[in-house]
Design an enzyme around this catalytic site. Structure first.
Site, PDB file in Angstrom:
ATOM      1  N   LEU A 278       0.911  -1.392   0.110  1.00 18.96           N
ATOM      2  CA  LEU A 278      -0.093   0.017  -0.062  1.00 18.96           C
ATOM      3  C   LEU A 278       0.860   1.069   0.020  1.00 18.96           C
ATOM      4  CD1 LEU A 278      -2.764  -0.980   2.635  1.00 18.96           C
ATOM      5  CD2 LEU A 278      -2.750  -1.216   0.306  1.00 18.96           C
TER       6      LEU A 278
ATOM      7  N   GLY B 214       7.470   4.392   3.023  1.00 21.05           N
ATOM      8  CA  GLY B 214       7.851   5.663   3.461  1.00 21.05           C
ATOM      9  C   GLY B 214       9.190   5.656   4.301  1.00 21.05           C
ATOM     10  N   GLY B 215       9.534   6.993   4.993  1.00 18.33           N
ATOM     11  CA  GLY B 215      10.631   6.876   5.852  1.00 18.33           C
ATOM     12  C   GLY B 215      10.430   5.871   7.016  1.00 18.33           C
ATOM     13  N   MET B 216       9.485   5.705   7.572  1.00 15.11           N
ATOM     14  CA  MET B 216       9.420   4.650   8.688  1.00 15.11           C
ATOM     15  C   MET B 216       9.132   3.116   8.206  1.00 15.11           C
ATOM     16  SD  MET B 216       6.876   7.093  11.002  1.00 15.11           S
ATOM     17  CE  MET B 216       6.466   5.677  11.992  1.00 15.11           C
TER      18      MET B 216
ATOM     19  N   GLU C 247       7.311  -0.181   5.343  1.00 14.00           N
ATOM     20  CA  GLU C 247       6.241  -0.247   4.369  1.00 14.00           C
ATOM     21  C   GLU C 247       4.803  -0.755   4.996  1.00 14.00           C
ATOM     22  OE1 GLU C 247       9.735  -2.797   1.638  1.00 14.00           O
ATOM     23  OE2 GLU C 247       8.456  -3.864   3.160  1.00 14.00           O
TER      24      GLU C 247
ATOM     25  N   GLU D 203      -5.861  -1.784  11.860  1.00  9.76           N
ATOM     26  CA  GLU D 203      -7.126  -1.511  11.166  1.00  9.76           C
ATOM     27  C   GLU D 203      -6.816  -0.912   9.641  1.00  9.76           C
ATOM     28  OE1 GLU D 203     -10.645   1.645  11.010  1.00  9.76           O
ATOM     29  OE2 GLU D 203      -9.282   1.821  12.618  1.00  9.76           O
TER      30      GLU D 203
ATOM     31  N   ASP E 105       4.205  13.279  15.002  1.00 15.82           N
ATOM     32  CA  ASP E 105       4.403  13.485  13.509  1.00 15.82           C
ATOM     33  C   ASP E 105       3.139  13.560  12.702  1.00 15.82           C
ATOM     34  OD1 ASP E 105       6.211  13.162  11.285  1.00 15.82           O
ATOM     35  OD2 ASP E 105       6.017  10.904  11.028  1.00 15.82           O
TER      36      ASP E 105
END
Length: 285
Positions: free
Chosen positions: A13, A16-18, A20, A84, A129
């Site tokens: 989906l 990003g920086g954190m 998948e 969720e 964040d």
């Protein structure tokens, strides 16, 4: 791929920086979920205990505007978080598609996002964040906030390179007190939400610079351009309240609950009330 002998990964989906995020099937409960695989291969005992604390904190938040957390753990050297599944776009995707959103739609999103933040703040949880990519729309248009508590964990445990990426990614929405190295508090989330609302209205964040350092200085020192200079259909009261959310001093900002209540009403459509003018003292006889 089967994560933790339970979650069968399907469609990717986002990345990003954190980490998948994958759509997955919970093989035990037979339901669709989202699985976030966090970056890094440092799932040691101390990191695991910190992640467990953050994930448990996020899992305590039970609110319609907060993405529910179902499970967490470590798998093949990576942490995972099971949440969720939100089936709509993020506000980052909405910005990419439409550029700007109508003030009445932004007001509705403001009320929902602030209500979710207020619920977290009552539990002593600060998001840290808030940004368009962490605000998602469900299929029916309900706004939900994701990644509660996880941003701090990632910042504490990731590699130096990832930490630099986090600074670049979040400084667009970073409150002045955080730019000065102080701890994030509830007012920091309100400021970040104000930056997001500004961007939804104006098509650009309140501050932008070519380097993260220059951007941090703008958050601390510069006054934002009033949104009505970008588009005239923003109601004056909306603009005035949004600029309060972007106040440099945390104590000058409204609380998240005040923001939620204000945008849930009709005051944002009106002209701002003029400041009260003190009556002159009667002349001495």
């Amino acid at each position: 791929m089967l994560v933790a002998d339970r979650y069968l990964l399907g469609e990717l989906l986002g990345r990003g920086g954190m980490g998948e995020v994958w759509q997955a099937q919970d093989q035990v409960l037979g339901r669709q979920v989202a699985v976030k695989l966090l970056l890094g291969d440092d799932a040691d005992e101390s990191a695991a205990s910190r992640f467990r604390l953050e994930a448990q904190t996020a899992a305590r938040l039970n609110h319609p505007q907060v993405v529910a957390v179902y499970d967490f753990g470590a798998w093949e050297g990576r942490f995972y978080l099971v949440m969720e599944l939100v089936r709509g776009p993020s506000l980052a995707q909405e910005l990419t598609t439409y550029g700007t959103l109508a003030p009445d739609r932004v007001a509705g999103m403001a009320a929902q996002a602030a209500a979710g933040l207020a619920a977290a703040h009552r539990q002593g949880v600060v998001h840290r964040d808030v940004k368009p990519g962490n605000l998602m729309l469900d299929a029916d248009g309900t706004l939900k906030i994701g990644d509660f508590g996880i941003a701090r964990f990632v910042d504490e445990t990731s590699t130096a390179l990832t930490r630099v990426g986090q600074i670049v990614g979040t400084s667009t929405y970073l409150a002045p007190e955080r730019a000065l190295g102080r701890m994030a508090g509830p007012a920091s989330d309100v400021y970040a939400l104000g930056c997001v609302l500004y961007q939804l209205l104006a098509g650009q964040p309140p501050f932008w610079a070519d380097s993260p350092t220059a951007l941090l200085y703008l958050h601390v020192d510069a006054a934002p351009v009033p949104p009505r200079q970008h588009r005239a259909d923003v109601p004056p009261a909306f603009e005035a309240y949004l600029l309060r959310m972007l106040a440099k001093q945390p104590e000058e900002r409204p609380s998240a609950q005040e923001v939620a209540d204000w945008f849930a009403g009709t005051s944002w459509r009106e002209a701002p009330r003029p400041a009260a003018v003190p009556m002159p003292a009667p002349a001495a006889q």
